[in-house]
Structures are given as structure tokens and as C-alpha cells.
Write an enzyme that holds these catalytic residues in place. Structure first.
Site, short mmCIF file in Angstrom:
data_model
loop_
_atom_site.label_atom_id
_atom_site.label_comp_id
_atom_site.label_asym_id
_atom_site.label_seq_id
_atom_site.Cartn_x
_atom_site.Cartn_y
_atom_site.Cartn_z
N LYS A 158 0.84 -1.21 0.00
CA LYS A 158 0.00 0.00 0.00
C LYS A 158 0.88 1.25 0.00
CE LYS A 158 -1.77 1.58 4.06
NZ LYS A 158 -1.41 3.00 4.23
N ASN A 159 1.89 1.27 0.88
CA ASN A 159 2.67 2.49 1.06
C ASN A 159 3.64 2.75 -0.09
OD1 ASN A 159 1.30 2.89 3.39
ND2 ASN A 159 3.04 2.55 4.78
N CYS B 73 -6.60 12.44 13.07
CA CYS B 73 -6.17 11.06 12.81
C CYS B 73 -6.12 10.32 14.13
CB CYS B 73 -4.80 11.11 12.18
SG CYS B 73 -4.08 9.51 11.95
N ARG C 220 0.13 14.08 13.77
CA ARG C 220 0.61 13.88 12.40
C ARG C 220 0.53 15.14 11.53
NH1 ARG C 220 -1.12 7.94 10.26
NH2 ARG C 220 0.80 8.10 9.10
N ASP D 285 4.57 0.48 12.24
CA ASP D 285 3.41 -0.22 11.67
C ASP D 285 3.34 -1.69 12.08
OD1 ASP D 285 2.56 2.08 10.48
OD2 ASP D 285 3.14 1.54 8.44
N ARG E 6 -8.73 -0.71 4.74
CA ARG E 6 -7.90 0.35 4.14
C ARG E 6 -6.56 -0.23 3.70
NH1 ARG E 6 -6.18 4.40 7.93
NH2 ARG E 6 -4.78 4.64 6.18
C1 UD1 Z 1 4.22 6.84 6.71
C2 UD1 Z 1 3.42 5.58 6.42
C3 UD1 Z 1 2.82 5.03 7.71
C4 UD1 Z 1 3.91 4.83 8.75
C5 UD1 Z 1 4.76 6.09 8.92
C6 UD1 Z 1 5.98 5.87 9.80
C7 UD1 Z 1 2.61 5.95 4.16
C8 UD1 Z 1 1.44 6.22 3.27
N1 UD1 Z 1 2.36 5.93 5.48
O1 UD1 Z 1 3.32 7.81 7.25
O2 UD1 Z 1 2.20 3.79 7.40
O3 UD1 Z 1 3.33 4.53 9.99
O4 UD1 Z 1 5.24 6.54 7.63
O5 UD1 Z 1 6.75 4.84 9.32
O6 UD1 Z 1 3.70 5.69 3.70
N2 UD1 Z 1 6.07 14.61 11.09
C9 UD1 Z 1 6.09 15.93 11.40
N3 UD1 Z 1 5.84 16.84 10.42
C10 UD1 Z 1 5.60 16.47 9.14
C11 UD1 Z 1 5.59 15.10 8.82
C12 UD1 Z 1 5.82 14.20 9.81
O7 UD1 Z 1 6.31 16.31 12.55
O8 UD1 Z 1 5.40 17.35 8.28
C13 UD1 Z 1 6.33 13.61 12.15
C14 UD1 Z 1 5.12 12.70 12.43
O9 UD1 Z 1 4.22 13.30 13.33
C15 UD1 Z 1 5.80 11.48 12.99
C16 UD1 Z 1 7.11 11.40 12.20
O10 UD1 Z 1 7.31 12.70 11.66
O11 UD1 Z 1 6.11 11.68 14.36
C17 UD1 Z 1 7.13 10.39 11.08
O12 UD1 Z 1 5.95 10.53 10.31
P1 UD1 Z 1 5.94 10.27 8.74
O13 UD1 Z 1 7.12 9.46 8.35
O14 UD1 Z 1 5.74 11.56 8.04
O15 UD1 Z 1 4.62 9.40 8.58
P2 UD1 Z 1 3.74 9.35 7.29
O16 UD1 Z 1 4.58 9.66 6.11
O17 UD1 Z 1 2.47 10.11 7.51
#
Ligand code: UD1
Length: 419
Positions: A22-23, A116, A121, A304, A397
Site C-alpha cells: 500500500k505504502n 487522525c 501527524r 506499523d 484500508r
Molecule cells: C508513513 C506511512 C505510515 C507509517 C509512517 C511511519 C505511508 C502512506 N504511510 O506515514 O504507514 O506509519 O510513515 O513509518 O507511507 N512529522 C512531522 N511533520 C511532518 C511530517 C511528519 O512532525 O510534516 C512527524 C510525524 O508526526 C511522525 C514522524 O514525523 O512523528 C514520522 O511521520 P511520517 O514518516 O511523516 O509518517 P507518514 O509519512 O504520515
């Protein structure tokens, strides 16, 4: 709303075939926005999240055909650069359309992803990086607006490695003028896979899969054919389920190189894991040993897989400490496991002490997010009696044909449809 009912106690035995990730599929689909032509993607999993992003692309004007596991997307017909709230709120990863839209069309208006179940997030790092590429970014009435005649290459440092943030900006930078360097990038296999996809479209990306990624901008990308890499989290989920039921399961069509952290932790519990080129054999033991877990960015232990391991630890020998470092509020499954008799105490929000008990008891429980739902299915498979899980739309999902796959390896599981 559909429910899943499981009669616990069966040993899982046989073979399970892993679907596309999915990711990986989500950013692959978003990347087709960059192309003024048709892109063909195979091994696409059949999931709600995939339907959601295809619907979003259709709403932008792209032509999308979905046949079995094959998707064909024509980005030449895109005539709208606004991603509406009703489409974005269903899935946070919709933010992945922002970078490609601004890069190709110079303007995008994308709804801020809503609340969420697993913590705040934010998307601030995506926006800061886009600004650094020269976009004029503002937030108005719940929408992100980004404009730039043409993005310009830049040096970007991510305060924390963000998976979709790295993907979004990597896609945006492919069409920027000049060179972009991303530092402290996320290193997940899905990022390397996306870079390979973009390079096959004519981009010039080096270093993906490491913390420093260099992207030389090009004028345009071209049509290509892609195949989605196997889902490492789905593979890990079946591995834990095999261990939890003292089963013997061969997991086929996976990439063991992407699952190193999960293999090591499972072996630490005493579970036997044999690794071949594209498959794994997992043989459970009567009573697994407790292990401590700390979630970390790749190649660390994936957040995950935290919920699924917590389910396993509820019946382990001894006590285990689980430390969630990536997301806040990612222990909602613990409350449901408590209803099944587990002994779990949470401290400081991000630590869970799990003391192993003899057996869980079947109960009526509720899924709260995607991976929590997988944890509850595993718990139901090992419990004494019947477990009924509601709100399984969370599971739909992200898990392709989950009841069918579990049925094939001997689980007593069925879906009760809400008509
Ligand atoms: C992706 C994965 C999700 C997985 C996560 C962590 C997809 C579609 N989803 O989610 O399944 O659980 O990686 O491996 O690939 N953060 C910020 N600011 C930002 C972005 C992120 O502070 O702008 C923080 C988040 O709150 C979190 C950390 O960074 O603490 C990592 O999150 P992130 O890697 O961005 O998760 P996703 O990309 O949403």
C-alpha cells in the site's frame, strides 16, 4: 458496518502470498500526476486506500482504469489542481498529490488532512520543504495553497525523517530547475522504490534509500510501466500471526531484505524463521519469550508492526516493554486487548508494559486504526472462544483479502456484512 468474527485456537498452516505494498502504491499513483501521458502500474493491492487515491486523481481529471491488480492512469487529461476535503479526509496520504501538482502545474490547493486516530501527524515539514523549493505556501480556510511558476532546486533538511514528506518533495524536485539535496531523508524501501520509478520516467535521482538524496531537475517526465514492491508490513503481520498460533506458514512473494527488523525480533522470541530469496517460513513455538520493542525509522523496528507485536507479547513468557517513538497515541489497541484479558499498563503515553498471561479470551472488540485492527485479528486467532471485531473498515484500508488469506491457512474467520 462489517464485523469480523474469529473462533480462536487454530494453528495456522500453509502458504500465504503477499500483495503489493500500500505504502509504495500510493506514492507511485501520485507520481503519475507528473506525467503528461499514460502510466501502467501492476501488482497494485486491492484496498480502500487505493480506491481513495484513484478517486482523488479522477477528481483532478486523470483517466484511471483499475482491472484486477493493474491500474492505468492517464495524466494528460488533468484539468483541476484542487484536492477537496471530502476526498483528502479519508486518507492522510492524499497529501502526496501536493508536490506533483505544484511541480507540473505551478499551483495546487489541497485540503489539510483531518484529524487522525494515531496522533497529531502534522504536514509542516512537507510545507517548509516546498517553500524552500520556492513555492509560495499559505493555509486558507483549511486548504493548503501552493504556487510557483517553476520550483527551484534547494538544500532541504528534514527535522525528522518523514516518509510521505520525503516522497512528496522528491517528486516535486524532479521537475524543479537545478539541483535539490534532501538531508535527513526517510530511508524506507518504499522511498527507494519511488526513486526507481521516477528515474524510469526520466528523473535524475541519486542516493534514495540513504539519508541524503540528490535530485537534478529535468523539464518533463515520460510515460512508463511500473510494478509495486511487496508489502513488508503485510508480510510481517502474517509472520506474527504464524508465531502467535504456534503455526507453520510459508510467506511467499515478499522481500526478506525489507523485513530484517521483524525477522530479528521474532527470532528473539524463539520463533523459527527460515529465509529464502522471495519467501520466509515461520514456525512458532509453544510459548514465545517476551522481547522489548522500540519503534524507529527504517531500518529500525517499524511503528506499523508495533500493534501486532503487542498482541503476541500478551501471551509471552515474561514481561515486555514496548516503546513507541514515532507517533503519539498509538496504543489504542491496548484497551481492546485488555478486554480480552491481557495485562498491559501504559505509562507516559508512549511506553507499554505487557506481562504475558496464559491465554486471551474471545470478546467483542473494536478496531481503531489500520494496524490496531491487524493486532486484534492476531489476538482473536490465539484467544479461547469467539472474538467479534467491529469497525473493520480500518482493516480494509490496508489489508488485501485478509479473511481469504487467513482462511487459506486454516483460521476460523468470517466477515459479517452489514446490509
Ligand atoms: C508513513 C506511512 C505510515 C507509517 C509512517 C511511519 C505511508 C502512506 N504511510 O506515514 O504507514 O506509519 O510513515 O513509518 O507511507 N512529522 C512531522 N511533520 C511532518 C511530517 C511528519 O512532525 O510534516 C512527524 C510525524 O508526526 C511522525 C514522524 O514525523 O512523528 C514520522 O511521520 P511520517 O514518516 O511523516 O509518517 P507518514 O509519512 O504520515
Amino acid at each position: 458496518m462489517d464485523k469480523i468474527e474469529i473462533k480462536g485456537g487454530n494453528k495456522l498452516e500453509g502458504e500465504v502470498i503477499i500483495s503489493g505494498a500500500k505504502n509504495a502504491a500510493l506514492p507511485f499513483i501520485a507520481s503519475t500526476i507528473l506525467v503528461d501521458g499514460k502510466t501502467s502500474i501492476t501488482n497494485v493491492p486491492s484496498l480502500m486506500d487505493i480506491k481513495s487515491i484513484l478517486l482523488l486523481l479522477q477528481n483532478l481529471g486523470a483517466k484511471c482504469e483499475f482491472n484486477g491488480n493493474h491500474v492505468m492512469i492517464d495524466g494528460s487529461t488533468i484539468n483541476n489542481t484542487q484536492a477537496d476535503y471530502d476526498l483528502v479526509r479519508k486518507m492522510r496520504a492524499s497529501i502526496l498529490v501536493l508536490g506533483p501538482l505544484v511541480a507540473r502545474f505551478g499551483y495546487a490547493r489541497v485540503s489539510l488532512p483531518g484529524g487522525c486516530a494515531i496522533g497529531a501527524r502534522p504536514v509542516d515539514l512537507h510545507l517548509k520543504a516546498l517553500e524552500s523549493l520556492g513555492a509560495d505556501v499559505s493555509i486558507e480556510h483549511g486548504y493548503i495553497e501552493a504556487k510557483a511558476e517553476r520550483l527551484t532546486g534547494s538544500e532541504i533538511y528534514f527535522d525528522t525523517p518523514t516518509v510521505t514528506g520525503t516522497e512528496n518533495i522528491m517528486m516535486a524536485a524532479t521537475l524543479a530547475k537545478g539541483v535539490t539535496v534532501l538531508r535527513n531523508s526517510a530511508r524506507e524501501p518504499e522511498i527507494l522504490a519511488l526513486a526507481e520509478v521516477l528515474n524510469s520516467m526520466g528523473a535524475d535521482i541519486k542516493g534514495a534509500g540513504t539519508a541524503i538524496i540528490q535530485i537534478k531537475g529535468v523539464k518533463a517526465l515520460k510515460s512508463t510501466e511500473l510494478s509495486v514492491i511487496p508489502d513488508r508490513i503485510e508480510a510481517g503481520t502474517y509472520m506474527v500471526a504464524a508465531a502467535a498460533t504456534c503455526g507453520d506458514v510459508v510467506i511467499k512473494g515478499c522481500n526478506p531484505d525489507h523485513i530484517g527488523g521483524i525477522i530479528s525480533k521474532l527470532r528473539e522470541t524463539g520463533t523459527m524463521v527460515d529465509v529464502s530469496d522471495h519467501s520466509l517460513r515461520v514456525r512458532g513455538i509453544k510459548k514465545v519469550k517476551s522481547v522489548d520493542i522500540k519503534t524507529l525509522p527504517y531500518p529500525g523496528f517499524p511503528t506499523d508492526m508495533q500493534a501486532q507485536f503487542m498482541a503476541l507479547m500478551t501471551i509471552a513468557d515474561g514481561s515486555s516493554m514496548i516503546h513507541e517513538t514515532i507517533f503519539e497515541n498509538r496504543f489504542t489497541h491496548a484497551n481492546e486487548l485488555l478486554r480480552m484479558g491481557a495485562d498491559i499498563s501504559i505509562s507516559d503515553g508512549n511506553y507499554a508494559r505487557v506481562r504475558g498471561i496464559k491465554k486471551l479470551q474471545g470478546a467483542q472488540i473494536m478496531a481503531s486504526d489500520l494496524r490496531a485492527s491487524a493486532s486484534l485479528v492476531i489476538a482473536g486467532l490465539m484467544a479461547h472462544g469467539t472474538t467479534s471485531i467491529s469497525r473493520v473498515y480500518h482493516m480494509d484500508r490496508g489489508y488485501d483479502s485478509i479473511e481469504k488469506k487467513f482462511l487459506q491457512i486454516g483460521a476460523d474467520i468470517r466477515r459479517i456484512r452489514d446490509n
